[in-house]
Design an enzyme around this catalytic site. Structure first.
Site, PDB file in Angstrom:
ATOM      1  N   GLU A   1      26.348  33.423  41.909  1.00 13.01           N
ATOM      2  CA  GLU A   1      27.599  34.005  41.377  1.00 13.01           C
ATOM      3  C   GLU A   1      27.701  33.916  39.857  1.00 13.01           C
ATOM      4  OE1 GLU A   1      31.252  32.160  42.586  1.00 13.01           O
ATOM      5  OE2 GLU A   1      30.454  30.152  42.431  1.00 13.01           O
TER       6      GLU A   1
ATOM      7  N   ARG B   1      41.908  35.238  36.561  1.00 10.53           N
ATOM      8  CA  ARG B   1      42.329  35.838  37.837  1.00 10.53           C
ATOM      9  C   ARG B   1      41.812  37.267  37.998  1.00 10.53           C
ATOM     10  NH1 ARG B   1      46.353  33.098  40.361  1.00 10.53           N
ATOM     11  NH2 ARG B   1      47.017  34.981  41.445  1.00 10.53           N
TER      12      ARG B   1
ATOM     13  N   HIS C   1      11.252  29.043  60.069  1.00 10.02           N
ATOM     14  CA  HIS C   1      11.443  30.005  61.179  1.00 10.02           C
ATOM     15  C   HIS C   1      11.768  31.388  60.620  1.00 10.02           C
ATOM     16  CE1 HIS C   1      11.359  26.773  64.123  1.00 10.02           C
ATOM     17  NE2 HIS C   1      12.096  26.083  63.285  1.00 10.02           N
TER      18      HIS C   1
ATOM     19  N   LYS D   1      38.909  34.237  40.242  1.00 12.02           N
ATOM     20  CA  LYS D   1      38.989  32.814  40.564  1.00 12.02           C
ATOM     21  C   LYS D   1      39.467  32.564  41.996  1.00 12.02           C
ATOM     22  CE  LYS D   1      38.796  28.426  40.057  1.00 12.02           C
ATOM     23  NZ  LYS D   1      37.444  27.814  40.148  1.00 12.02           N
TER      24      LYS D   1
ATOM     25  N   CYS E   1      44.902  39.378  40.868  1.00 14.16           N
ATOM     26  CA  CYS E   1      45.248  39.780  39.501  1.00 14.16           C
ATOM     27  C   CYS E   1      46.159  38.704  38.921  1.00 14.16           C
ATOM     28  CB  CYS E   1      45.998  41.110  39.518  1.00 14.16           C
ATOM     29  SG  CYS E   1      45.111  42.424  40.340  1.00 14.16           S
TER      30      CYS E   1
ATOM     31  N   LYS F   1      26.209  28.861  43.393  1.00 14.28           N
ATOM     32  CA  LYS F   1      26.401  28.793  41.936  1.00 14.28           C
ATOM     33  C   LYS F   1      25.407  29.702  41.211  1.00 14.28           C
ATOM     34  CE  LYS F   1      29.903  27.032  41.804  1.00 14.28           C
ATOM     35  NZ  LYS F   1      30.226  27.188  43.123  1.00 14.28           N
TER      36      LYS F   1
ATOM     37  N   GLU G   1      25.877  25.121  48.325  1.00 13.77           N
ATOM     38  CA  GLU G   1      26.732  25.228  47.132  1.00 13.77           C
ATOM     39  C   GLU G   1      25.898  25.514  45.890  1.00 13.77           C
ATOM     40  OE1 GLU G   1      29.671  25.671  46.530  1.00 13.77           O
ATOM     41  OE2 GLU G   1      29.985  25.075  44.473  1.00 13.77           O
TER      42      GLU G   1
ATOM     43  N   TRP H   1      42.060  42.619  38.795  1.00 14.62           N
ATOM     44  CA  TRP H   1      40.820  42.579  39.572  1.00 14.62           C
ATOM     45  C   TRP H   1      40.967  43.719  40.561  1.00 14.62           C
ATOM     46  CZ3 TRP H   1      39.412  41.153  44.788  1.00 14.62           C
ATOM     47  CH2 TRP H   1      38.024  41.030  44.970  1.00 14.62           C
TER      48      TRP H   1
ATOM     49  N   ASN I   1      50.473  41.986  41.887  1.00 20.56           N
ATOM     50  CA  ASN I   1      49.303  41.307  42.449  1.00 20.56           C
ATOM     51  C   ASN I   1      49.450  41.380  43.956  1.00 20.56           C
ATOM     52  OD1 ASN I   1      47.030  39.718  42.919  1.00 20.56           O
ATOM     53  ND2 ASN I   1      48.214  37.822  42.864  1.00 20.56           N
ATOM     54  N   GLY I   2      48.394  41.850  44.647  1.00 21.83           N
ATOM     55  CA  GLY I   2      48.462  41.950  46.107  1.00 21.83           C
ATOM     56  C   GLY I   2      47.950  43.311  46.550  1.00 21.83           C
TER      57      GLY I   2
END
Ligand code: AGP
Length: 604
Positions: A484, A29, A500, A599, A2, A481, A477, A78, A104-105
């Site tokens: 997400e 955030r 396979h 983020k 957050c 992208k 990567e 968040w 935050n936490g």
């Protein structure tokens, strides 16, 4: 994670507009809900305004901009505990609304604390872990009649991580704060003091900052900044530092989204990073060379760049293992020895999983070196040595410029390690130094090709991203992208591995993105393309410029300039970033605020 913010005016100015701007600058955030608490200059009581949704939604439906106050705190959420709704939005208050807290936490023992407090008659309104904090403060304040003392007692009851900002009627001139395991930074402005989760919150008003450490507690008021450490009373106060970023770097400018701006910033970011990392890399080269074993640890994109390093370092006999941070303890924790080295990779420097991995390794005596982008970060504080990249603030949730600057950093670090062994790596470094120019020259071409392909892939629900060798981390990567940002289920496999099992998914029109490098794997990758193509796969290949063989086999191509084989792969990720960006925009999505993400993931 957050975003928390607080501001107190030194000159009796109305701070509401700046408090709103601070929170907007922290919205990357988390953006599930937002809220504000401030002392209304007229009522002298705490006013709390909060709601589910983004800050823009809140501003459109509230009258906060008509309010006037000289001191306030704010929060953008968040969600971790409690659904996304108005009640669970921060700030949270005690029974009488005389203490407001933003947090935050995660408070791991909140249920037992809540039960204890409810038995004492406290009435809870939300489902959050955070709400135990104002009620604990209320309880301890009754005993001590001193908020700072009450805060110390309350914090000692908490298990978990927190960065908190607190407003209270009991001492209405101050914003109290504390941190343990989550970032909290004090900004020192000419007209205000700022309390924030991250530097962009106040960067447009000051570059003078103090990074709080675990156990730091204190307050800011109109005339005073007080910091003490309740875990180690002898700890010296944090040092004032000058933020090396400018506000334009934390603004969109003429770009529609931060993600596009940060993709286009990569030439400059890489250029700055080559310079900024070179000096520090000399200080860590011997640690890496003499390590019993080198573990390169990261999460998400930072894990994929770590994997790139493993492939690259192995070419030169430097043994290493890239490890997903959240798997570190189970995968290698038992094998860590005192003369091992952990190279912890995290652009934010706040990723919970990476920090936990480092703490485990530290407990076993390993040496910690970190590669971060955020110089005020927790990871940097707990490392023996730390390298700060020069990417500048990255606001878009998707890692873009910090991924390529991580790879550039690994290449520079390798040069320093090989230098100690008298091995020449100059050709590769000279190739790396052409990357900013080559990227600048090809960015528009990449962008146009990515936009063209996005208009085709946007209707797809699945995709493969395949690569071999140094192409594999790039494929991983690229797939991340598209997942997400554009919400397309894109999976990456080593090209050789795709036959396979995964190839069973390939049918007519199935998108297969292939990284074709100019290396020893070229013919094998061509074979993999053919295997996919003959089963109906739609082949989208990123190929070395002029590679007619790969071009003829592919349905869509993007040509990548030919650089040194150890450097060229980093160019390939840029069109893949742009592909994800344009696909998201074509689908009407916000590439800066993808759903469910934040983020930096500062929780388990
Ligand atoms: C990358 O686009 C994602 N935002 C995510 O995977 C990110 O790379 C990961 O959370 C690690 O973040 P860090 O580099 O700040 O540790």
């Amino acid at each position: 994670m957050c975003g928390i913010a607080g501001i107190v005016s030194k000159n009796y100015f109305n701070i509401i507009p700046k408090l709103i701007k601070m929170l907007k600058n922290l919205e990357y955030r988390g953006y599930d809900s937002c809220g504000f608490a401030f002392f209304d200059c007229n009522s002298k009581s705490i006013t709390v305004m909060k709601a589910k949704g983004t800050i823009d939604n809140f501003l459109a439906n509230s009258r906060i901009q008509e309010k006037n106050s000289e001191i306030g705190i704010a929060h953008t959420r968040w969600a971790t505990h409690g659904v996304v709704n108005d009640i669970n939005a921060h700030p949270h208050v005690d029974c009488h609304g005389t203490i407001a807290v933003v947090h935050n936490g995660i408070i791991d023992n909140y249920l037992e604390l809540r039960e204890e407090l409810e038995l004492k008659g406290h009435v809870f309104r939300s489902e959050t872990d955070t709400e135990v904090i104002p009620h604990l403060l209320e309880h301890y304040y009754r005993e001590s009649r001193n908020i700072l003392d009450a805060l110390k007692k309350a914090l000692k009851r908490l298990k978990g991580t927190y960065a908190v900002a607190i407003l209270t009627s009991y001492d209405s001139e101050k914003i109290f704060f504390a941190r343990n395991g989550q970032p909290l930074i004090i900004g020192i402005g000419d007209n205000e003091f700022y309390v924030a989760s991250d530097i962009p919150a106040f960067l447009e008003w000051t570059k003078k900052a103090l990074v709080l450490r675990d156990g730091d507690i204190g307050f800011v008021s109109r005339s005073e900044l007080h910091i003490e450490n309740y875990m180690d009373p002898n700890l010296k106060p944090p040092e004032l530092f000058e933020v090396p970023w400018n506000i334009d770097q934390a603004r969109k400018g003429n770009f529609p989204f931060f993600m596009l701006k940060e993709i286009y910033e990569q030439p400059d970011a890489i250029q700055r990073t080559i310079i900024s990392v070179s000096h520090k890399a000399s200080e860590v080269a011997a640690d890496l060379l003499n390590a019993n074993f080198l573990y390169i640890v990261g999460a998400g994109s930072s894990y994929y760049s770590s994997l790139y390093a493993q492939y690259l370092y192995a070419k030169w006999g430097l043994k290493s293992m890239a490890v997903i941070a959240s798997e570190f303890e189970d995968l290698v924790g038992g094998a860590i020895e005192p003369n091992d080295v952990i190279l912890a990779v995290s652009q934010s420097g706040e990723t919970f999983d990476t920090i936990q991995a480092v703490k485990i390794a530290k407990s076993k005596g390993a040496r910690i070196i970190s590669l971060v982008n955020n110089m005020g970060s927790t990871l940097r504080m707990i490392s023996d040595k730390s390298i700060v990249m020069g990417a500048g603030p990255e606001i878009g949730v998707a890692a873009t410029k910090t991924f390529t600057t991580q790879i550039a950093s690994f290449i520079v670090i390798l040069k320093k390690v090989l230098e100690l062994q008298g091995i020449d790596y100059e050709r590769q470094i000279q190739s790396l130094q052409t990357v900013p120019r080559v990227l600048s020259e090809n960015m528009e071409y990449f962008n146009n090709r990515a936009l063209f392909i996005a208009n085709w892939i946007k209707v797809k629900t699945n995709a493969f991203y395949l690569g071999r060798g140094l192409g594999q981390p790039i494929a991983l990567e690229g797939a991340l992208k598209l997942k997400e940002i554009a919400y397309i289920h894109s999976e990456s496999y080593p090209a050789g591995e795709s036959k396979h099992g995964p190839i069973a998914l390939v049918e007519e029109g199935f998108p297969v993105v292939v990284i074709v490098l100019e290396d020893k794997n070229h013919s094998a990758v061509i074979a993999n393309i053919q295997e996919m193509k003959c089963r109906g796969g739609k082949i989208i290949s990123l190929i070395p410029a002029g590679d007619t063989e790969a071009q003829e086999l592919s349905d869509l191509t993007i040509e990548i300039p030919r650089l040194d084989p150890e450097v060229a792969p980093m160019l390939y990720v840029v069109p893949l970033q742009l592909l994800a960006y344009h696909t998201a925009v074509c689908k009407g999505l916000d590439p800066d605020k993808p759903r469910n993400l934040a983020k930096s993931v500062t929780v388990k």
